[in-house]
Design an enzyme around this catalytic site. Structure first.
Site, PDB file in Angstrom:
ATOM      1  N   ASP A 155      -8.833   4.030  -1.853  1.00  0.00           N
ATOM      2  CA  ASP A 155      -9.748   4.382  -0.769  1.00  0.00           C
ATOM      3  C   ASP A 155     -11.048   4.986  -1.274  1.00  0.00           C
ATOM      4  O   ASP A 155     -11.258   6.195  -1.212  1.00  0.00           O
ATOM      5  CB  ASP A 155      -9.048   5.354   0.195  1.00  0.00           C
ATOM      6  CG  ASP A 155      -7.815   4.721   0.829  1.00  0.00           C
ATOM      7  OD1 ASP A 155      -7.633   3.495   0.666  1.00  0.00           O
ATOM      8  OD2 ASP A 155      -7.030   5.441   1.467  1.00  0.00           O
ATOM      9  N   GLU A 174       2.781   5.118  -3.860  1.00  0.00           N
ATOM     10  CA  GLU A 174       2.780   6.149  -4.934  1.00  0.00           C
ATOM     11  C   GLU A 174       4.102   6.895  -5.039  1.00  0.00           C
ATOM     12  O   GLU A 174       4.428   7.297  -6.156  1.00  0.00           O
ATOM     13  CB  GLU A 174       1.627   7.127  -4.695  1.00  0.00           C
ATOM     14  CG  GLU A 174       0.249   6.493  -4.780  1.00  0.00           C
ATOM     15  CD  GLU A 174      -0.108   5.597  -3.590  1.00  0.00           C
ATOM     16  OE1 GLU A 174       0.446   5.833  -2.506  1.00  0.00           O
ATOM     17  OE2 GLU A 174      -0.888   4.669  -3.775  1.00  0.00           O
ATOM     18  N   ASP A 199       0.870  -1.177   0.000  1.00  0.00           N
ATOM     19  CA  ASP A 199       0.000   0.000   0.000  1.00  0.00           C
ATOM     20  C   ASP A 199       0.914   1.237   0.000  1.00  0.00           C
ATOM     21  O   ASP A 199       2.130   1.108   0.168  1.00  0.00           O
ATOM     22  CB  ASP A 199      -0.856  -0.046   1.277  1.00  0.00           C
ATOM     23  CG  ASP A 199      -2.035   0.906   1.237  1.00  0.00           C
ATOM     24  OD1 ASP A 199      -2.204   1.606   0.226  1.00  0.00           O
ATOM     25  OD2 ASP A 199      -2.792   0.940   2.224  1.00  0.00           O
TER      26      ASP A 199
END
Lengths: 923, 620
Positions: free
Chosen positions: A590, A517, A514
């Site tokens: 999300d 980015e 997770d």
């Protein structure tokens, strides 16, 4: 009085709450606040410097040329050097064009070419160009250079004005995809910083030093014969990309490709989310599909221009049936790929021949996943696990989010909450289930953390612009980020997943990446500063969109190593880039428990599939917020068809495991999950199809019905493979819905078996039991109708064949089986059958190459039931050959586990083995 | 319990076996056609050759029974195989308890029945563990029965006690109500008299005024200017009187407005618009936020500052959210807190919340709300309606009550249980009679038609009225609290009566959990208290006490708690848990749950377990 004192605070509260839940728009740059984007977007063909191609030659099998300013005067004025262009051609209709600065002229720094995305096999499909033909195009004064691409296609380099395109010879030499047709090409060359040059840029409290000055690239790309363009994930928006600019279009931001961790993203925006795949497909009734891919990992902004847009003044002079686009990137080089199509599946095949085929997933990972931030401790894990058994709901994977670690140090366990992780995993594994733990890229800057110590000593962290280890803020507090651009560091990282290094891990444990980015809470736009430095002096701005991809790659390769190369990895990632399909699954981040987010999940997952990332899904139920039971049920009913099917929830939400909403809702959710388990053989076969052709599991309707205009912008319904059409229900208490069923053949309601005409829109009553799903006449799918605790126990269970006959009483389908976890299928250890029903006879054919012989996957499963939808006769018997056995044909329930399931024609217990050749004749 | 094997092991074994049983391995069909059928069902299957699906959906032949193909969607035809997803498989488990499994467990490679009969296709071998497991289960059961036996007695005692206490309560209430109506009458009479007196006094005053005026007029015929001044003065006095009335009224209003602000603040804890309210927290938080901006370079965050930066987020003022001045850490924490809804440690954040709410509670709702609730129920009380008093009377009473309540404000009486010692504790009917007598005497003594009024008599009436109306209101509040109490659900046998006005506590790490049935549940840490819920109701046939609408969680729901009860010899909280954020669960063992039926059931279970102990427990 009493009332008053209570309503007032409530009102207050609502106001205040709405504010808390909102996207922090101002924290992210708009195009206008991004200098390169602002410049590029305001450029017209007359304000651009016209370029011409000169010195065209063939070298090393490539077409080589120089790009120079049309007038010498401008060249000196702009102080620019000639650029080098190279055009090469590959099998199956792929053309690659690179444009970079001339290294022999000693630019201040070499610009970044994204490594490790184009697969090595691609190079071997290169066609060595032998000669170039000169041809003067209609209306041109100077010649153009033409090379052969494939049967029916040429690549053309037009010299003056400079333009590159692919043309269709069979269609009067019309252009298919072209670059710089509008002359908007611009390439800012690197400069040496002189006295008084301040190229720095500030945004909010952050400052970007930009030591090399502006270095952006932009150009226009035109898709000819196209009605719509698709692709360029990841955005929460429609499937067919809405124009962002042009006549009659309300101007919006361009589609942004910049990997960002966006808190509570909204459901309809061109805003950039967690991943970036700079690949666009077009589709049109006239011409079919074509594609364009720009391999560049810097921030990109893409305008889709409305019909009639003109590069100079926006007045329509151009024919319809084309879509113009403008591509702008902050840095890097031009490394562009043209895909000729002409079908949508051809484009996918061509694109994945460059960036790689989707990996064959672990079978278990195609089943249902149960996740929550956070399953708190071992007791909680055991409880949730046992509840699934108590309610007879199958699931395959239980997930642990960040709270399972010791202070957000990954590879560690909170030893109060998880004192015996191995035992916990073994208990889960005893039921054939698996677990996943989260491992994020931010490393806690804690000297007692060996991983941090080692990374610091080895110098493995990304550096800030002054050359110190970059120190950002994420879950653990002060954190640093490994430089995953380096193969050495990736390999080192991969070793951390070995059972020795990852204490408390077992073979049934897999990984979730997770925040890759990367998410940096105190960084500009919640990510890493653009002037941070990677190995080889590469600036973060050049590699940003691929950072998460390299991290995902490193983790995935680590799991392969962990299993001695014998176990397929399973790694879920949030960030993605071109090529991600080779490393694992993706989810859409999300999202929120709202109907609009359920709705947008379909175009989002479809778009990921179009970009090659077939194994993807959205959080079932919505991450933020508490779904009403009805929304949750509808989400399960739709989510059961996502290629990646996982329920997940934020830690502030109420518990929402499937059994918490009353008996009826439990039943409905169980049924939705059962449908997925029944279809696992079909899904697995489709994953194999994706693995060999690049065609995604979940497809837009137009991929199966490319000539039906009515499907081109439909993103409420989708296809699973070529057989099932699924229509979501996106509104509360829906009583009715309209479904368009494409194609001339009919469709069978997948719940009732009722038949519906094709090429028609049907108004349907909506039931709570399921969302509308239809099976296409002329196809055969395989099901497994026995439901176990997890997919593992279903291995030896018998199959059901569902045959949906078309108007000529015929149908076809395939089944692929392997061991579901190893790489032995690469050596041929698999079963691949084709079932054909024709002339009242069902035949099973072997599709595996004969050379597979000894490596076959040994399996003894049989087909217990064959369902015939739309069969004309009322026969009572069927004859199985070669065993010469008679078996019964009777009316039996379409779905054995459902009460009052309609009876359909069924061949009872043919018990033929899936490995054998056989025929069954209806008598 | 059951023996479990590694999933991977199963695969290895099954793969190996595949080679052995080629080409046709039909081991998934049991040898015994009646396999997997519960004993009580055997007749159903054996009575005929064509058997109906239990759900009536169809029928099947004896040959189709357990032939590993699902003919009845409810699974009637496949009790011994996994062919029907809806079916059930019966394991005898001799030596232990027989169980019914989902048929999906049959031949799935996992041993579920302790006798191992659910796995017969040869892919795994399950050993029979029923004897050992049964022994453990029986021992456990015996212990449980012992607890129940004692518990049942305790429960009976409790119920007895509760019954007599309830009867007492009811009797008291009845008596109080009677007294209340009698007293009300007396007070009413007194009031009328008092008004009469006041009217007389007013008349008297006016008369005197007039007289004086006339006298003065006469006197000042000589001096006109002077007389005018006196008139002016008189008017002034009048107006001053009016003014002071108005002021009182306004003061009342102000009070209510204040409580409004307080309540709204309660909901929107961090709303910036509470600025200017009188509450300290707001000022504090505003100061805190300012401090934050000022202390740019300060990196060491104190709790106060943490709180205030949280507030910055909470205000959620998108456009104006100012992150420019933050240090790197602060910015990181701020952005992180969007996902987590907290800063730094989760606990401290929550405690912070709790503390704030708690303080508020003290300031506003506690005293005010409770009062209101009292009134509401009084007004709702039907008996008032039937008193036959007209509307103006009602209005008057309303006002009167307001007066009473405000006059009682400084009194501690209303804080807790009203103190009725002087009215009720005597428990002697004569007190009322005495009063009646006194009042009657008073009325006789006072000559209301005497003019001018006897000042002593008037004072006596007034005093008597004040005293008795205060007594009445105390009495009324006692009636209302008793009525409230008796409205509660004490369980079908009043077994929970003793829970009233009691709290159960449990310490878990740094928290103390306090469960007060019929009132509230809370979590205490040091001096801060977080309300986990207000009493709601019993659930799950009196096995669960539900508390809801507790303090709000940041970014989450209102806290709530469910207290699951089970039979035990003491009232004791044994476990508290928070399975979902802000949703608490506690376990309370209590004799109230030791039901006789359940004891019988357990004993029966033990008997059947004992009778099932086989001589030869090694059969498979």
């Amino acid at each position: 009085m009493k009332n008053k004192t209570q309503t007032l605070p409530l009102l207050f509260f609502l106001l205040f709450f709405n504010h808390v839940h909102s996207w922090k728009k101002e924290e992210f740059r708009t195009c206008h606040q991004t200098p390169f984007c602002k410049r590029a977007r305001s450029r017209t063909s007359s304000t651009s410097t016209p370029l011409i191609a000169t010195d065209v030659t063939i070298s090393d099998g490539n077409l080589i040329a120089k790009l120079v300013a049309k007038s010498k005067q401008e060249e000196t004025q702009q102080n620019t050097n000639p650029l080098l262009l190279s055009l090469s051609v590959y099998q199956n209709g792929v053309v690659r064009v690179t444009i970079d600065e001339d290294h022999s002229l000693n630019p201040p720094k070499s610009r970044f070419h994204v490594p490790d995305v184009v697969v090595s096999e691609f190079q071997s499909t290169k066609l060595w160009l032998q000669r170039v033909t000169q041809e003067t195009l209609d209306g041109d004064d100077s010649p153009s250079s033409v090379v052969y691409v494939s049967d029916g296609f040429d690549a053309v380099l037009r010299h003056d004005p400079f333009e590159v395109f692919v043309r269709d010879k069979s269609n009067g030499n019309t252009r298919v995809v072209s670059m710089n047709s509008h002359g908007l090409f611009d390439f800012e060359q690197l400069k040496v910083k002189g006295e008084g040059d301040d190229w720095g840029e500030s945004f909010r409290s952050h400052h970007d030093k930009r030591p090399y000055g502006p270095q952006s690239i932009s150009f226009d790309v035109t898709f000819h014969g196209a009605d719509f363009v698709y692709g360029i994930p990841e955005h929460a928006t429609s499937l067919a990309l809405k124009p962002t600019k042009g006549p009659g279009v309300e101007e919006s931001e361009p589609y942004r490709l910049f990997n960002l961790d966006v808190f509570e993203y909204i459901h309809d925006s061109p805003f950039g989310l967690y991943g970036s795949v700079p690949f666009m497909l077009s589709h049109g009734k006239q011409r079919g599909s074509s594609g364009f891919f720009w391999l560049n990992a810097a921030e990109m902004q893409i305008d889709v221009l409305g019909s009639g847009w003109d590069a100079e003044n926006g007045i329509s002079k151009l024919p319809k049936n084309r879509v113009d686009t403008l591509w702008m990137s902050e840095a890097g080089v031009v490394d562009a790929f043209f895909f000729v199509g002409p079908t949508p599946k051809d484009v996918l095949k061509q694109y994945t021949s460059v960036t790689g085929m989707p990996a064959m997933p672990q079978l278990f990972s195609t089943a249902y996943h149960q996740c929550r931030w956070n399953y708190r401790d071992e007791e909680d894990v055991e409880h949730v696990d046992s509840k699934f058994d108590e309610f007879d709901i199958p699931y395959d994977v239980l997930w642990l989010d960040i709270e399972h670690t010791d202070g957000k140090k990954y590879f560690t366990w909170d030893n109060v909450l998880f004192p015996n992780p191995e035992e916990m995993q073994r208990k889960i594994a005893a039921k054939g289930r698996h677990m996943v733990t989260i491992v994020d890229p931010h490393i806690k800057r804690d000297n007692s953390f060996p991983l941090h110590k080692e990374a610091t000593e080895k110098g493995y962290y990304v550096k800030d612009s002054s050359g110190n280890d970059y120190d950002g803020w994420c879950w653990p507090g002060s954190s640093s980020y490994l430089d995953m651009l380096s193969p050495e560091i990736r390999s080192w990282w991969g070793d951390k997943f070995s059972y020795q290094n990852y204490v408390g891990s077992t073979p049934s444990l897999y990984i979730w990446n997770d925040m890759n980015e990367p998410s940096v809470f105190n960084g500009p736009e919640v990510t890493m500063p653009r002037d941070a430095l990677h190995i080889g002096g590469v600036e973060h701005r050049e590699v940003h969109n691929a950072y998460g991809y390299y991290f995902h790659m490193a983790t995935s390769e680590g799991l392969v190593k962990r299993g001695d190369g014998k176990d397929r990895p399973f790694v879920l990632s949030r960030a993605l880039f071109a090529g991600t399909q080779r490393y694992g699954a993706i989810w859409t981040g999300d999202n929120t428990a709202e109907w609009d987010h359920l709705r947008v999940s379909v175009p989002m997952v479809l778009t990921l599939g179009l970009a090659g990332v077939s194994f993807s899904g959205a959080d079932v139920g919505g991450f933020f917020g508490n779904p009403e039971p009805e929304l949750l049920v509808r989400w399960y009913q739709l989510g059961a068809f996502y290629p990646f099917f996982r329920a997940h929830a934020h830690h502030d939400t109420k518990r929402r495991e499937p059994w918490l909403f009353g008996e009826r809702n439990t039943e409905l959710i169980r049924d939705a999950i059962h449908v997925r388990y029944a279809l696992l053989p079909y899904y697995y076969t489709l994953f194999r199809e994706a693995n060999t052709t690049g065609v995604p599991v979940m497809r837009p309707l137009w991929m199966e019905f490319p000539s039906e205009e009515a499907t081109f912008s439909n993103d409420e319904a989708f296809m699973i493979g070529n057989s099932l059409l699924v229509q979501g229900i996106y509104t509360e208490r829906a009583k009715q819905t309209s479904v368009y069923l494409p194609g001339k053949e009919s469709w069978y309601d997948f719940r009732t078996g009722n038949v519906y005409k094709g090429e028609a829109t049907h108004k349907l009553a909506v039931t709570e039991e399921s969302i509308p799903v239809f099976m296409r006449a002329g196809t055969i799918i395989t099901r497994k109708d026995r439901f176990r605790r997890s997919s593992t126990q279903m291995t030896n269970d018998p199959y059901t064949l569902v045959i949906a006959l078309n108007s000529s009483q015929a149908a076809e389908g395939e089944l692929y089986i392997d061991d579901g976890s190893s790489f032995n299928f690469l050596q041929g250890a698999y079963i691949h059958r084709r079932f054909i029903f024709k002339d009242g006879k069902l035949t099973s054919l072997d599709l595996a190459p004969a050379s597979n012989g000894n490596a076959r996957y040994p399996v003894n499963t049989v087909i217990e039931r064959i369902i015939l939808l739309g069969h004309a006769s009322g026969s009572k018997n069927a004859l199985v050959e070669p065993s010469n056995q008679k078996v019964d044909v009777e009316l039996a329930p379409f779905w054995v586990q459902r009460k009052n399931s309609p009876a359909v024609m069924t061949i009872r217990k043919p018990n033929v083995r899936v490995t054998d050749d056989w025929t069954i004749k209806i008598l | 319990m059951m023996k479990l094997r590694m999933g991977t092991g199963v695969i290895v074994i099954s793969t190996a076996l595949l080679f052995l049983c080629l080409p046709f391995c039909s081991s998934s069909v049991p040898n015994d056609p009646f396999f997997g059928i519960a004993p009580q069902d055997e007749k159903y299957y054996k009575s005929s050759d064509v058997i109906r699906c239990k759900d009536g959906s169809g029928k099947f032949t004896r040959a189709q029974l357990n032939d590993d193909f699902c003919d009845c969607p409810d699974g009637t035809d496949e009790p011994g195989t996994s062919a029907c997803p809806g079916g059930k498989f019966y394991c005898h488990n001799a030596g232990h308890v027989p169980t019914s499994l989902f048929s999906s467990r049959v031949n799935d490679g996992i041993c579920d029945c302790c006798d191992g009969t659910d796995e017969y296709d040869g892919k795994v071998t399950c050993s029979n563990t029923c004897w050992e497991a049964g022994k453990v289960a029986r021992d456990k059961l015996k212990k449980k029965i012992a607890t129940y036996q004692d518990g049942v007695k305790l429960r009976k005692d409790e119920i007895e006690k509760a019954k007599s206490a309830l009867d007492k309560d009811k009797a008291e209430l009845l008596k109080l109500k009677k007294e209340e109506s009698t007293l009300k009458e007396i007070v009413q009479q007194l009031k009328e008299h008092k008004e009469e007196i006041e009217k007389e006094e007013e008349k008297e005053r006016l008369r005197k005024e007039k007289e004086e005026k006339e006298k003065k007029e006469a006197e000042e015929k000589a001096n006109e200017e002077k007389s005018a001044a006196t008139g002016e003065e008189a008017r002034h006095t009048n107006e001053a009187g009016k003014h002071s009335d108005a002021k009182d009224y306004a003061a009342g209003e102000t009070k209510y407005e204040q409580s409004d602000v307080g309540d709204s603040y309660d909901g929107a804890t961090d709303s910036p618009s509470s600025e200017g309210s009188l509450l300290n927290e707001v000022e504090e938080s505003v100061k805190g936020a300012e401090g934050e901006h000022a202390a740019k370079s300060e990196t060491d965050l104190r709790v106060e500052e943490k709180k205030s930066s949280e507030e910055i987020i909470n205000t959620g003022n998108d456009a104006s959210e100012n992150t420019e001045g933050l240090s790197k850490e602060e910015l990181g924490q701020l952005v992180a807190s969007r996902w987590t809804g907290q800063k730094g440690g989760k606990q401290s954040g929550e405690a912070e919340d709790a503390k704030k709410t708690e303080e508020q509670e003290d300031l506003t709702s506690e005293s005010n709300n409770e009062e209101y609730e009292g009134y509401a129920s009084e007004t709702d009380d039907d008996s008032n309606r039937y008193d036959g008093e007209d509307e103006t009377e009602d209005d008057f009473r309303e006002e009167e009550r307001d007066d009473v309540s405000s006059s009682y404000k400084p009194d501690t009486d209303f804080e807790g249980e009203p103190d009725l010692s002087d009215v009720v504790a005597t428990d002697n009917p004569s007190w009322l009679t005495k009063i009646q007598r006194t009042v009657r005497k008073l009325f006789k003594a006072v000559n209301f038609f005497e003019t001018p009024l006897n000042q002593t008599d008037a004072a006596r009436v007034r005093k008597e009225y004040d005293e008795l109306s205060s007594k009445l209101s105390k009495l009324q509040s006692r009636v209302s609290s008793l009525t409230q109490k008796l409205k509660h659900d004490f369980g079908p046998e009043s077994e929970f009566y003793s829970f009233y006005d009691r709290c159960f506590e449990s310490k878990q790490n740094k928290y103390t959990y306090k469960v007060c049935p019929y009132d509230q549940a809370s979590q205490e840490e040091g001096y801060s208290t977080t309300r986990l819920g207000r009493w709601d109701k019993f659930e799950d046939s009196y096995k669960v006490m539900a508390f809801s609408n507790g303090d709000r969680c940041w970014n989450g729901p209102d806290r709530s708690m469910k207290v699951r009860m089970r039979c035990g010899l003491k009232n004791e909280i044994t476990d508290v848990d928070e399975p979902s954020r802000c949703e608490y669960v506690a376990l309370l063992s209590t004799p109230a749950l030791c039901k006789e039926e359940k004891l019988k059931e357990l004993q029966h279970k033990l008997d059947s377990l004992n009778s099932q102990q086989p001589e030869k427990h090694d059969e498979l």
